[in-house]
Design a protein around this motif. Sequence first.
Motif: not given
Length: 644
Positions: A121, A123, A151-154, A179, A181, A183, A301, A348, A372, A397
């Motif tokens: 949960a 990333s 994901g591309d963010g993660s 993955n 996307n 975003m 989201h 965020m 972070e 986080f």
Amino acid sequence: MSATPTPKPILDRVASPSDMKSLTDAELGRLAEELRRETIEVVSQTGGHLGSSLGVVELTVAIHAVFDTPRDKLVWDVGHQCYPHKILTGRRDRMLTLRQANGLSGFTKRSESEYDPFGAAHSSTSISAALGFAVGRELGMPVGDTIAVIGDGSITAGMAYEALNHAGHLKSRMFVILNDNDMSIAPPVGALSRYLNDIAAKGPFAMLKAAAEGIEAHLPGPVREGARRARQMVTGMPGGGTLFEELGFEYVGPIDGHDMEQLLGTLRAARARARGPVLIHAVTVKGKGYAPAEGADDKYHGVAKFDIATGAQVKSKSNAPSYTSVFGNTLTEEAARDPRIVAITAAMPGGTGLDIMARRFPARVFDVGIAEQHGVTFAAGLAAAGMRPFCAIYSSFLQRGYDQIVHDVALQNLPVRFAIDRAGLVGQDGATHAGAFDTAMLANLPNMVVMACGDEAELVHMVATAVEFDAGPIAFRYPRGEGAGVEMPSRGTPLEIGRGRVVREGTDAAILSFGAHLSEALAAAEMLEAEGISLTVADARFAKPLDTALIDRLIDSHAGLFTLEQGSSGGFGAQVLHHLAATGGLDRGRVVRTLMLPDKFIDQASPAQMYAWAGLTAADIAASVRGALARDKVARMPSRPRAV
Ligand SMILES: Cc1ncc(C[n+]2csc(CCOP(=O)(O)OP(=O)(O)O)c2C)c(N)n1
Ligand SMILES: CC(=O)[C@@H](O)[C@H](O)COP(=O)(O)O
Ligand SMILES: [Mg+2]
């Protein structure tokens, strides 16, 4: 609002992934359509992370069709996109309990299913965990293949690169599915995100590159030709390999993550041929297949319950502004007065309220991506340069940046301001997102000032305090959700450092509250008043430095002192106990108790329910005070003469 479920004849035949093995490719395509519809219908009634889940529907079907889960280990990253996976892996009948008390978690969770081999949960953990499974298999453990979907963010977080670096070195057979996307929660930021866009833009879906001797020759026909052309094109260029290849991965992609034929063909070829680590780059669309989600800025989201026909979400009515918006607005006002104020968010901007400041001062708000650790040290650098940085990160986080807080900020006594949102129990995201530990983490550090606001007006003052405080690092914590509904000051007044306040005077016992549970303390005082027990309620404001004069006065003038906080052991209560132990305050025969979160992780529910499980409702607080005072009274009674 809840639309009648549409018929799903193929999904109805799938109780677990093994039932998918007999489906034809065409049926798998139709299964994906039904799964998408099911996901929308469920989330319309529960709320949750819809956009990310819709983006991986085909991917989920293809992975479970091609691989042999649960023997093959599928690790989702962040885990918020796992709803279709849950539906296919035996949890369909419980999906309407998603993110609720005693229901399914909104993330993957080991205790929930053997199909969730690794919980997540936060990333960017998947590649490390998947590599662990892969090496376990090499060392003889009964584990099949491992697949990380990230994901591309993660994948912008440093931890993902540490894992890629290690995996490329070990050359263990494993699959990483990117993955992509385009975003994160907000639009993604950074050079790496641009890099992924560049790869995808070179020829979406037709331009498929794979290492020569490996998987390419076994890709499905139409895709293979594109791949050959792409490889010739790319390897003909200087530095033609992708970053992933430089790190030791075989790179396959980009492929269309919604084209079942491409997905099945690519995964089958990869599974049949891979010897070492393989990265499959799937381009997807966040919110895919549901027009309101695809059309929304946030791609749905995270959504509340909604009307399927219109996409309109059922927003709960608020009685007071949220702490987040109070923080965002106050900081923006302060920033208008002080050009040294800058702000940092780790992916965020909306969640922290920094989007408010970014709209007015775009050049002074920095979204560093899911980073972070970097965000904290970047803030330290800004502080060293003479700026007044506000590092706004959710409590849970911020755990990622702890060494940076210790080594880069506190040790150098740099005036970084930590705005710690989502302090305390947050509700539907559950234990992974609980802001339980920040006070314990921070109050132990030399040089650190640690505050928590009792209500939203106090938050305004704490922002003003932090602005003015240049002597070292300072942190203030506040919870998710709306404030107490108190009157708001037009502008914050800096607080005296280390000075609390008495909110209600009483005579029998004192509650010394740190943070937003102040309202519960006051409610408990009301309850006990009716029983003839008179409580003082004080708002400590500071866990460090403590208002020792206030503590000493409270313990001297009351039979009992009860600390209260929305945090774990080792936090505010521990600081008070240390003070009392060091100064003899514990030797004066007073009742002293610490009311805090219990030593266990609390699953998702409403925040009120979670605090009830934690034993921290107003009634629980009143019971603790009542019980401790009564026991103390009994203990003080002169002992009866023994019968002879
Ligand atoms: C360490 C950490 N920081 C921040 C978050 C908050 N967060 C959850 S999902 C998300 C975006 C993830 O983007 P991506 O991996 O691209 O997945 P997508 O939602 O686009 O499918 C963020 C920032 C988190 N879960 N963990
Ligand atoms: C998956 C994730 O980590 C975030 O999307 C998180 O759920 C956001 O929480 P808030 O709703 O509290 O901003
Ligand atoms: Mg993404």
